[in-house]
Design a protein around this motif. Sequence first.
Motif, PDB file in Angstrom:
ATOM      1  N   ASN A 133       0.830  -1.213   0.000  1.00  0.00           N
ATOM      2  CA  ASN A 133       0.000   0.000   0.000  1.00  0.00           C
ATOM      3  C   ASN A 133       0.859   1.255   0.000  1.00  0.00           C
ATOM      4  O   ASN A 133       0.581   2.220  -0.726  1.00  0.00           O
ATOM      5  CB  ASN A 133      -0.926   0.008   1.216  1.00  0.00           C
ATOM      6  CG  ASN A 133      -2.038  -1.009   1.116  1.00  0.00           C
ATOM      7  OD1 ASN A 133      -2.404  -1.435   0.027  1.00  0.00           O
ATOM      8  ND2 ASN A 133      -2.582  -1.422   2.250  1.00  0.00           N
ATOM      9  N   TYR A 134       1.898   1.258   0.825  1.00  0.00           N
ATOM     10  CA  TYR A 134       2.741   2.446   0.947  1.00  0.00           C
ATOM     11  C   TYR A 134       3.542   2.690  -0.330  1.00  0.00           C
ATOM     12  O   TYR A 134       3.773   3.842  -0.718  1.00  0.00           O
ATOM     13  CB  TYR A 134       3.667   2.318   2.154  1.00  0.00           C
ATOM     14  CG  TYR A 134       2.948   2.211   3.480  1.00  0.00           C
ATOM     15  CD1 TYR A 134       1.616   2.582   3.604  1.00  0.00           C
ATOM     16  CD2 TYR A 134       3.585   1.713   4.610  1.00  0.00           C
ATOM     17  CE1 TYR A 134       0.939   2.477   4.808  1.00  0.00           C
ATOM     18  CE2 TYR A 134       2.912   1.603   5.826  1.00  0.00           C
ATOM     19  CZ  TYR A 134       1.590   1.976   5.919  1.00  0.00           C
ATOM     20  OH  TYR A 134       0.919   1.867   7.119  1.00  0.00           O
ATOM     21  N   ILE A 135       3.975   1.628  -0.978  1.00  0.00           N
ATOM     22  CA  ILE A 135       4.732   1.778  -2.229  1.00  0.00           C
ATOM     23  C   ILE A 135       3.874   2.466  -3.289  1.00  0.00           C
ATOM     24  O   ILE A 135       4.363   3.332  -4.038  1.00  0.00           O
ATOM     25  CB  ILE A 135       5.237   0.415  -2.734  1.00  0.00           C
ATOM     26  CG1 ILE A 135       6.414  -0.058  -1.866  1.00  0.00           C
ATOM     27  CG2 ILE A 135       5.676   0.489  -4.204  1.00  0.00           C
ATOM     28  CD1 ILE A 135       6.867  -1.471  -2.165  1.00  0.00           C
ATOM     29  N   ARG A 136       2.592   2.117  -3.365  1.00  0.00           N
ATOM     30  CA  ARG A 136       1.713   2.762  -4.345  1.00  0.00           C
ATOM     31  C   ARG A 136       1.654   4.270  -4.117  1.00  0.00           C
ATOM     32  O   ARG A 136       1.675   5.050  -5.073  1.00  0.00           O
ATOM     33  CB  ARG A 136       0.309   2.149  -4.267  1.00  0.00           C
ATOM     34  CG  ARG A 136       0.191   0.802  -4.956  1.00  0.00           C
ATOM     35  CD  ARG A 136      -1.256   0.368  -5.110  1.00  0.00           C
ATOM     36  NE  ARG A 136      -1.846  -0.039  -3.831  1.00  0.00           N
ATOM     37  CZ  ARG A 136      -1.799  -1.273  -3.368  1.00  0.00           C
ATOM     38  NH1 ARG A 136      -1.191  -2.228  -4.053  1.00  0.00           N
ATOM     39  NH2 ARG A 136      -2.368  -1.577  -2.213  1.00  0.00           N
ATOM     40  N   GLU A 137       1.602   4.680  -2.860  1.00  0.00           N
ATOM     41  CA  GLU A 137       1.555   6.109  -2.567  1.00  0.00           C
ATOM     42  C   GLU A 137       2.918   6.770  -2.757  1.00  0.00           C
ATOM     43  O   GLU A 137       3.011   7.893  -3.250  1.00  0.00           O
ATOM     44  CB  GLU A 137       1.027   6.333  -1.148  1.00  0.00           C
ATOM     45  CG  GLU A 137      -0.422   5.870  -0.969  1.00  0.00           C
ATOM     46  CD  GLU A 137      -1.087   6.467   0.259  1.00  0.00           C
ATOM     47  OE1 GLU A 137      -0.745   7.609   0.629  1.00  0.00           O
ATOM     48  OE2 GLU A 137      -1.943   5.790   0.851  1.00  0.00           O
ATOM     49  N   ILE A 138       3.989   6.071  -2.381  1.00  0.00           N
ATOM     50  CA  ILE A 138       5.341   6.602  -2.586  1.00  0.00           C
ATOM     51  C   ILE A 138       5.601   6.862  -4.060  1.00  0.00           C
ATOM     52  O   ILE A 138       6.163   7.901  -4.451  1.00  0.00           O
ATOM     53  CB  ILE A 138       6.388   5.623  -2.010  1.00  0.00           C
ATOM     54  CG1 ILE A 138       6.384   5.665  -0.479  1.00  0.00           C
ATOM     55  CG2 ILE A 138       7.789   5.932  -2.544  1.00  0.00           C
ATOM     56  CD1 ILE A 138       7.235   4.586   0.174  1.00  0.00           C
ATOM     57  N   GLN A 139       5.166   5.943  -4.911  1.00  0.00           N
ATOM     58  CA  GLN A 139       5.466   6.067  -6.340  1.00  0.00           C
ATOM     59  C   GLN A 139       4.597   7.090  -7.050  1.00  0.00           C
ATOM     60  O   GLN A 139       4.868   7.435  -8.195  1.00  0.00           O
ATOM     61  CB  GLN A 139       5.380   4.688  -7.006  1.00  0.00           C
ATOM     62  CG  GLN A 139       6.512   3.774  -6.542  1.00  0.00           C
ATOM     63  CD  GLN A 139       6.586   2.451  -7.261  1.00  0.00           C
ATOM     64  OE1 GLN A 139       5.564   1.860  -7.609  1.00  0.00           O
ATOM     65  NE2 GLN A 139       7.802   1.956  -7.463  1.00  0.00           N
ATOM     66  N   HIS A 140       3.580   7.618  -6.385  1.00  0.00           N
ATOM     67  CA  HIS A 140       2.872   8.786  -6.913  1.00  0.00           C
ATOM     68  C   HIS A 140       3.771  10.018  -6.811  1.00  0.00           C
ATOM     69  O   HIS A 140       3.688  10.932  -7.634  1.00  0.00           O
ATOM     70  CB  HIS A 140       1.574   9.036  -6.146  1.00  0.00           C
ATOM     71  CG  HIS A 140       0.444   8.162  -6.587  1.00  0.00           C
ATOM     72  ND1 HIS A 140      -0.064   8.182  -7.874  1.00  0.00           N
ATOM     73  CD2 HIS A 140      -0.298   7.243  -5.927  1.00  0.00           C
ATOM     74  CE1 HIS A 140      -1.050   7.311  -7.982  1.00  0.00           C
ATOM     75  NE2 HIS A 140      -1.201   6.713  -6.824  1.00  0.00           N
ATOM     76  N   VAL A 141       4.623  10.033  -5.783  1.00  0.00           N
ATOM     77  CA  VAL A 141       5.542  11.151  -5.563  1.00  0.00           C
ATOM     78  C   VAL A 141       6.858  10.921  -6.298  1.00  0.00           C
ATOM     79  O   VAL A 141       7.402  11.827  -6.938  1.00  0.00           O
ATOM     80  CB  VAL A 141       5.814  11.329  -4.050  1.00  0.00           C
ATOM     81  CG1 VAL A 141       6.897  12.369  -3.805  1.00  0.00           C
ATOM     82  CG2 VAL A 141       4.533  11.698  -3.326  1.00  0.00           C
TER      83      VAL A 141
END
Length: 338
Positions: A133-141
């Motif tokens: 889950n966190y990787i998906r949000e990190i890779q938006h940035v």
Amino acid sequence: ERVLGVRSIGIRDNFFELGGHSLIAVKLFHEIEKTLGENILLTTLFHAQTIEELAVFFKPKESTKTWQSLVQMKAGSPTKTPLFCMHAIWGTILFYRSFTKYIEADRPVYGLQSKGLDSKQTPCTSIPEMAANYIREIQHVQPQGPYLLLGYSLGGLIALEIAQQLQAQGQEIQLLALVDPTTENPIESDKNHRSMAPTLLIKSISYLQKLLNLSFKYKIIYTWERLYWNLTMGPINIFYKAYLKYIKRSAYELRLLDVYWANYPTQYSYIPKPYLGKITFFKSENPGGVDDSELKWGLLASGGVDVESVPGSHISIMDEPNVRILCTKLNICLSQKQ
């Protein structure tokens, strides 16, 4: 004024400069929710530390924002690679507030907080699920590596799993920094054993055995640290939850407690895979925190472990003045990686 015990507060006075900290922030936001019916996340205090700034978050356009785990804690420069910091067992990232003050001035810093803090989502039940889950949000940035990752306590395991999942994507990990991560054996192979979280009795026996092996001076330090933890964070049991729900009626603290109980078993059921790289390990100097865990992590990391000692205990390593020394050493690592 009532929560801080300070008279005549102006709308531009800073919450933290008036003596506020993360535990008082929980009380403040509980009072806001109880009195005004507004549910505002604690991480709002990274950007709104005065009454004037906080008032902006009561506007309808702000209250409709989608809740995210990823929070920008420090803007920094777009030319610098951002540092992503993982939450500890309570799920919040407000304890990183002092940390962000001492990180390189132009370094962008983001924090990952637990799902479930908003009471509208269900907390994750495993570290691999959190990491995905966190990787998906990190890779938006930051869609592509190299990545800079850091985790404190339970966050160390989360950062490790994120690093491993990113490596599986073919991404480069430039820095994996673990700040006094959980003392559980990271290379334990008995899955059945690790799937059962230790009971409070077993944990208490473990603490007692550790206490008996310390010198008199560190017996006092260690006893105070455990007492401080339980006094400030609350006794984690069904009676405390009943107290919060029926007597104190604190919705914010109940949410923190729910996230705590969701995160607690994840550290014991998690079995990390070997990590193809180097780990930078920041270890608290006082007994009672991490024992010989850097040796265990060294067996896990193919690139070995760089160990840096920081004053304080597992509990106080992120507090002043220890956090300033931690960041000084981390800044050296970051400048070398950059």
